[in-house]
Enzyme design. Structure first.
Site, PDB file in Angstrom:
ATOM      1  N   ASP A 179       0.966  -1.270  -0.035  1.00 34.75           N
ATOM      2  CA  ASP A 179       0.011   0.074  -0.021  1.00 34.75           C
ATOM      3  C   ASP A 179       0.885   1.204  -0.102  1.00 34.75           C
ATOM      4  OD1 ASP A 179       0.881  -0.167   2.464  1.00 34.75           O
ATOM      5  OD2 ASP A 179      -1.359   0.096   3.518  1.00 34.75           O
ATOM      6  N   SER A 180       2.153   1.028  -0.091  1.00 39.82           N
ATOM      7  CA  SER A 180       3.221   2.032  -0.288  1.00 39.82           C
ATOM      8  C   SER A 180       2.915   2.727  -1.608  1.00 39.82           C
ATOM      9  CB  SER A 180       4.509   1.655  -0.081  1.00 39.82           C
ATOM     10  OG  SER A 180       4.818   0.492  -1.044  1.00 39.82           O
ATOM     11  N   LYS A 237      -0.961  -9.513   2.735  1.00 34.67           N
ATOM     12  CA  LYS A 237      -0.156  -8.995   4.086  1.00 34.67           C
ATOM     13  C   LYS A 237      -1.066  -8.103   5.010  1.00 34.67           C
ATOM     14  CE  LYS A 237       3.208  -6.025   3.853  1.00 34.67           C
ATOM     15  NZ  LYS A 237       2.593  -4.715   4.498  1.00 34.67           N
ATOM     16  N   ASP A 293      -1.151  -6.146  -0.198  1.00 39.31           N
ATOM     17  CA  ASP A 293      -1.225  -5.451   1.217  1.00 39.31           C
ATOM     18  C   ASP A 293      -2.865  -5.182   1.474  1.00 39.31           C
ATOM     19  OD1 ASP A 293       0.369  -4.774   3.078  1.00 39.31           O
ATOM     20  OD2 ASP A 293       1.416  -3.218   1.998  1.00 39.31           O
ATOM     21  N   GLU A 310      -1.200  -5.537   8.791  1.00 38.45           N
ATOM     22  CA  GLU A 310      -0.515  -4.796   9.650  1.00 38.45           C
ATOM     23  C   GLU A 310      -1.058  -5.352  11.114  1.00 38.45           C
ATOM     24  OE1 GLU A 310       0.137  -0.814   8.973  1.00 38.45           O
ATOM     25  OE2 GLU A 310       0.920  -1.164   6.884  1.00 38.45           O
ATOM     26  N   GLU A 316       9.389  -4.263  10.396  1.00 39.83           N
ATOM     27  CA  GLU A 316       9.933  -2.746   9.872  1.00 39.83           C
ATOM     28  C   GLU A 316      10.264  -1.759  10.698  1.00 39.83           C
ATOM     29  OE1 GLU A 316       7.054  -1.051   7.062  1.00 39.83           O
ATOM     30  OE2 GLU A 316       8.398   0.826   6.894  1.00 39.83           O
TER      31      GLU A 316
HETATM   32  O1  KIV Z   1       3.608  -1.224   1.790  1.00 36.90           O
HETATM   33  C1  KIV Z   1       4.750  -1.621   1.747  1.00 36.90           C
HETATM   34  O2  KIV Z   1       5.580  -1.389   0.678  1.00 36.90           O
HETATM   35  C2  KIV Z   1       5.111  -2.269   2.589  1.00 36.90           C
HETATM   36  C3  KIV Z   1       6.537  -2.827   2.761  1.00 36.90           C
HETATM   37  C4  KIV Z   1       7.476  -1.591   3.139  1.00 36.90           C
HETATM   38  C5  KIV Z   1       6.890  -3.784   3.881  1.00 36.90           C
HETATM   39  O3  KIV Z   1       4.439  -2.637   3.506  1.00 36.90           O
END
Ligand code: KIV
Length: 261
Positions: free
Chosen positions: A44-45, A113, A83, A115, A182
């Site tokens: 989600d970056s 993924k 994510d 959090e 992280e």
């Molecule tokens: O969103 C993302 O790119 C991430 C990574 C930095 C682990 O969660």
């Protein structure tokens, strides 16, 4: 055949360090796979490095599904991990499972993924028991940036370090096949890596994790105005793009592009 959760767990069992990298679109995913990266994260970056938001919080399920679908189309062998965006798994187990399932069913991802540690362990159990592989993510969890008050190293005090270890163990017990650490001190990341049977993947967590993950824009020097301290720049794509585009613009202005047909 794509890389599976068993392959990822085998990396750890065989002491094989593995790279993971983000990708958000079809051509980038294709290049990342061709370069031999076994696990691709549609992070989600993307909200920050692709869409220009100040954090990952504005990213929605629809945006993540859209980009995940493109990454899946660009790959054949890599495992694609999607994510789960802010508040897409925190309201209830049903909500989490419904949204996690969409990544596999609609976008073709192999895993999701999410959090959090102890606080999401029951959710992780629910989702994995339904057949959706889950990668955990603890330490600095960017979706909680407003609670943390910034992007800071986590686990520096003894109490924080103990809590982080509990988070890691809770995720493993709940069925996570892998855990991202992280912005965690090196020695704590090392202890977590030694304690867990499942692999850890570090970002800003030192060299002792089983794998490493980075945001591809940081690695390539592509457009990011802020480069985190833990990133290493392997290319200067911004300079390549600027150079090529200004040559094109100059040639159009000077009547040197296109050629006569
Ligand atoms: O969103 C993302 O790119 C991430 C990574 C930095 C682990 O969660």
């Amino acid at each position: 055949m794509r890389v599976t959760t068993r392959d990822v767990q085998r990396f750890k069992a065989q002491g094989e360090r593995f790279p993971m990298l983000t990708a958000y679109d079809f051509p980038t995913a294709r290049l990342v796979e061709e370069a031999g990266v076994p696990v691709i994260l549609v992070g989600d970056s993307l909200g920050m490095v692709v869409l220009g938001h100040a954090s990952t919080i504005p990213v929605t399920m629809e945006v993540m599904l859209h980009h995940t679908t493109a990454v899946v189309r660009g790959t054949e062998r890599a495992m694609v991990v999607a994510d789960m965006p802010f508040l897409s798994y925190n309201l209830s187990g049903e909500q989490a499972l419904g949204n996690a399932g969409r990544f596999l069913q609609e976008a073709g991802a192999q895993a999701v993924k999410l959090e959090g540690g102890v606080r999401v362990a029951e959710t992780v159990r629910r989702v994995t028991e339904a057949g959706v592989p889950v990668m955990g993510h603890i330490g600095l969890t960017p979706q909680a940036v407003n609670q943390f008050g910034g992007y800071r190293v986590q686990g520096k005090t003894e109490a924080e370090a103990l809590a982080l270890m509990d988070d890691a163990v809770a995720l493993q017990q709940a069925g996570a096949f892998c855990v991202v650490l992280e912005l965690v001190p090196d020695n704590l990341a090392k202890s977590v890596t030694e304690r867990l049977a499942v692999p850890t993947v570090g970002i800003g967590a030192g060299p002792h994790c089983d794998g490493q993950v980075q945001v591809i824009h940081d690695l390539l020097g592509f457009g990011a105005s802020y480069i985190p301290k833990h990133a290493r720049r392997y290319a200067d794509v911004a300079e390549v793009v600027r150079g090529a585009v200004s040559r094109y613009a100059g040639e159009v202005r000077e009547g040197r592009f296109p050629d006569e047909v």
